[in-house]
Enzyme design. Structure first.
Site, PDB file in Angstrom:
ATOM      1  N   LYS A  16       5.642   4.578   4.064  1.00  0.00           N
ATOM      2  CA  LYS A  16       4.373   5.059   3.513  1.00  0.00           C
ATOM      3  C   LYS A  16       3.229   4.817   4.492  1.00  0.00           C
ATOM      4  O   LYS A  16       2.443   5.708   4.777  1.00  0.00           O
ATOM      5  CB  LYS A  16       4.105   4.381   2.162  1.00  0.00           C
ATOM      6  CG  LYS A  16       2.861   4.876   1.470  1.00  0.00           C
ATOM      7  CD  LYS A  16       1.713   3.928   1.675  1.00  0.00           C
ATOM      8  CE  LYS A  16       0.446   4.472   1.044  1.00  0.00           C
ATOM      9  NZ  LYS A  16      -0.689   3.546   1.251  1.00  0.00           N
ATOM     10  N   ASP A  52       2.983   7.208  -2.348  1.00  0.00           N
ATOM     11  CA  ASP A  52       2.643   5.921  -2.949  1.00  0.00           C
ATOM     12  C   ASP A  52       2.893   6.011  -4.450  1.00  0.00           C
ATOM     13  O   ASP A  52       3.461   6.983  -4.921  1.00  0.00           O
ATOM     14  CB  ASP A  52       1.187   5.558  -2.657  1.00  0.00           C
ATOM     15  CG  ASP A  52       0.258   6.650  -3.144  1.00  0.00           C
ATOM     16  OD1 ASP A  52       0.567   7.283  -4.165  1.00  0.00           O
ATOM     17  OD2 ASP A  52      -0.769   6.889  -2.505  1.00  0.00           O
TER      18      ASP A  52
END
Length: 222
Positions: free
Chosen positions: A120, A138
């Site tokens: 991420k 996320d």
DNA sequence: AACTCGGGGCA
DNA sequence: TGCCCAGAGTT
């Protein structure tokens, strides 16, 4: 959800949040990387309060290595998971100096080799610092994608990312990432999502069932 | 897949 | 007070 519907849903979200963008304060790839690393499990607002003074004291990777770990911990103490993050930052700086000539690497594989930088974080860095299209998944992006039916409920984070990349044009990956985050943070919230005023409710499987459940509850309690 | 780290924000 | 959160690493 078919391609036309997804296009309509994403366009509607774009109209809801025309100013969606990365909200972390930073002046270069290095500061962005530190800021994203710090942002795990806490809001950008909190990170910005800390980095506002942090980035004055620490300007280069070497600056982070010139202080004892305890001092760096103390400087980011207001952020959750601060002990892990402080240790990771020093290891990251050591690695950036030793292997990358003091610069944050541009390649995704090199970024994820840095301690504290996962998939991420790496996606956020390449897309926001190096203009390489990426969709960072996320909790917001994951939740929204699954509620809308763009991904399945039991899909892994990586599977959600793959489906989004397949269904969104490459040159819109980064902006779509930011729009979905704003949509998830301010509208399609984890608790009490605003389904009752949602312009794409008719395309949202979970939203419709939520509204139906709320309606049923109201009629039984009356 | 489940667990841990952790202070801050919010109800 | 209690619960969750712009994750990553380990088991």
């Amino acid at each position: 959800m078919n391609a036309v519907t997804i296009r309509h849903v994403l366009n509607t979200i774009a109209e809801m949040f025309p100013d969606a963008r990365c909200e972390l304060n930073h002046r270069n790839p290095f500061e962005l990387t530190i800021a994203v690393l710090l942002s795990a499990q806490c809001t950008d607002e909190t990170v910005n309060k800390v980095t506002a003074t942090l980035f004055d004291k620490y300007r280069t990777p070497q600056d982070y290595l010139n202080v004892p770990l305890e001092e760096l911990e103390n400087d980011i103490r207001r952020i959750g998971l601060f002990r892990n993050k402080a240790a990771n930052i020093q290891k990251l700086c050591r690695l950036v100096i030793d292997k990358h000539n003091g610069e944050i690497p541009r390649k995704h594989e090199e970024l994820t080799e840095l301690p504290g930088v996962g998939r991420k974080t790496a996606n956020v860095v390449v897309s926001n610092a190096f203009d390489e299209p990426a969709i960072a998944v996320d909790t917001h992006v994951e939740r929204v994608s699954k509620r809308l039916g763009i991904a399945k409920a039991d899909d892994s984070v990586l599977e959600v990312e793959k489906k989004l990349m397949r269904k969104v044009p490459r040159d819109e990956w980064t902006i779509t990432h930011h729009r979905l985050i704003f949509f998830g943070r301010y509208h399609c919230k984890a608790q009490n999502p605003k389904c009752d005023v949602c312009p794409i409710l008719e395309h949202c499987k979970e939203g419709k069932s939520r509204m139906k459940a709320a309606l049923k509850k109201r009629s039984t309690t009356k």
